[in-house]
Design a protein around this motif. Sequence first.
Motif, short mmCIF file in Angstrom:
data_model
loop_
_atom_site.label_atom_id
_atom_site.label_comp_id
_atom_site.label_asym_id
_atom_site.label_seq_id
_atom_site.Cartn_x
_atom_site.Cartn_y
_atom_site.Cartn_z
N PHE A 50 66.14 15.66 -49.39
CA PHE A 50 66.24 16.29 -47.85
C PHE A 50 66.93 17.58 -47.97
O PHE A 50 67.39 18.01 -48.91
N PHE A 51 66.68 18.32 -46.84
CA PHE A 51 67.66 19.33 -46.53
C PHE A 51 68.41 19.23 -45.30
O PHE A 51 68.02 18.52 -44.47
N ILE A 52 69.06 20.31 -45.10
CA ILE A 52 69.85 20.34 -43.92
C ILE A 52 69.45 21.44 -42.95
O ILE A 52 69.43 22.78 -43.48
N ASN A 53 68.96 21.35 -41.81
CA ASN A 53 68.34 22.45 -41.17
C ASN A 53 69.46 23.12 -40.40
O ASN A 53 70.54 22.85 -40.42
N ASP A 54 68.96 24.37 -39.80
CA ASP A 54 69.98 25.28 -39.09
C ASP A 54 71.03 24.52 -38.09
O ASP A 54 71.89 25.01 -37.76
N LYS A 55 70.31 23.38 -37.55
CA LYS A 55 71.09 22.86 -36.59
C LYS A 55 72.17 21.71 -37.02
O LYS A 55 72.78 20.70 -36.37
N GLY A 56 72.03 21.45 -38.54
CA GLY A 56 72.95 20.55 -39.14
C GLY A 56 72.60 19.21 -39.13
O GLY A 56 73.03 18.34 -39.65
N THR A 57 71.22 19.09 -38.86
CA THR A 57 70.43 17.82 -39.03
C THR A 57 69.89 17.74 -40.56
O THR A 57 69.07 18.46 -40.75
N GLU A 58 70.05 16.51 -40.87
CA GLU A 58 69.23 16.21 -42.23
C GLU A 58 67.96 15.79 -41.95
O GLU A 58 67.65 14.98 -41.05
N ARG A 59 66.89 16.36 -42.86
CA ARG A 59 65.44 16.11 -42.75
C ARG A 59 64.85 15.64 -44.09
O ARG A 59 65.00 16.43 -45.14
N THR A 60 64.63 14.25 -44.21
CA THR A 60 64.00 13.88 -45.40
C THR A 60 62.59 14.34 -45.57
O THR A 60 61.77 14.38 -44.82
N ILE A 61 62.25 14.86 -46.78
CA ILE A 61 60.65 15.31 -46.87
C ILE A 61 60.07 14.43 -48.03
O ILE A 61 58.98 14.54 -48.07
N GLN A 62 60.85 13.51 -48.52
CA GLN A 62 59.96 12.67 -49.65
C GLN A 62 61.00 11.67 -50.18
O GLN A 62 62.14 11.66 -50.08
N PHE A 63 60.44 10.74 -50.25
CA PHE A 63 60.96 9.43 -51.10
C PHE A 63 60.42 9.31 -52.45
O PHE A 63 59.25 9.52 -52.53
#
Length: 191
Positions: free
Chosen positions: A59-72
């Motif tokens: 995952f990464f943390i976007n500019d708004k501070g939201t965690e975004r999962t991209i892969q499992f």
Amino acid sequence: MSKQLFHHINKYVAITEEEFQTMFPFFELRTLKKKELLVEAGSVCNQNHFVLDGCLHMFFINDKGTERTIQFAIENWWMTDDLAYHNQTVTDFSIQAVENTRLLAITHDKQEQLLKEFPQLEKYFRTIYQISYGAALVKMKYLFGLTKEEIYFHFTTQFPQFAQRVPQYLIASFLGLTPEYVSEIRAKKRS
């Protein structure tokens, strides 16, 4: 545990047990507790990880501070930031255990040495990367071509092993949805 990787490699290229016994010391066994970080964004990406049992998410943390999962990654899947691993640079992604997880890790240098000593593994890793890239393209197709509701149901139908094991908020993050929206979709389906 070594048999698992041995069988996975042999799905794509032929190696003998003796060859594998020579290969196996290139790997390090790691165990992670649920929610433990394996890789932290901002660190140099120096390892590739083969999941023996458990589940990881990148995952990464976007500019708004939201965690975004991209892969499992679950059993018999590899996970790393491929570009940062290849270039030996800092990664923008974190990798965390979704469940208690056991994995085999190989450093970039050891993988390069492994490929020199066992050139047939070039085909193995190339095949793994091609499958991974193809899966990423299919995900993009669905994100662009389906409604949010269709994306959720497609994912849970096509990948029930994730729907049963991974918390809904991570599935929502992976699909670009909010956890609240996923709850609404699930409630609507039950009624």
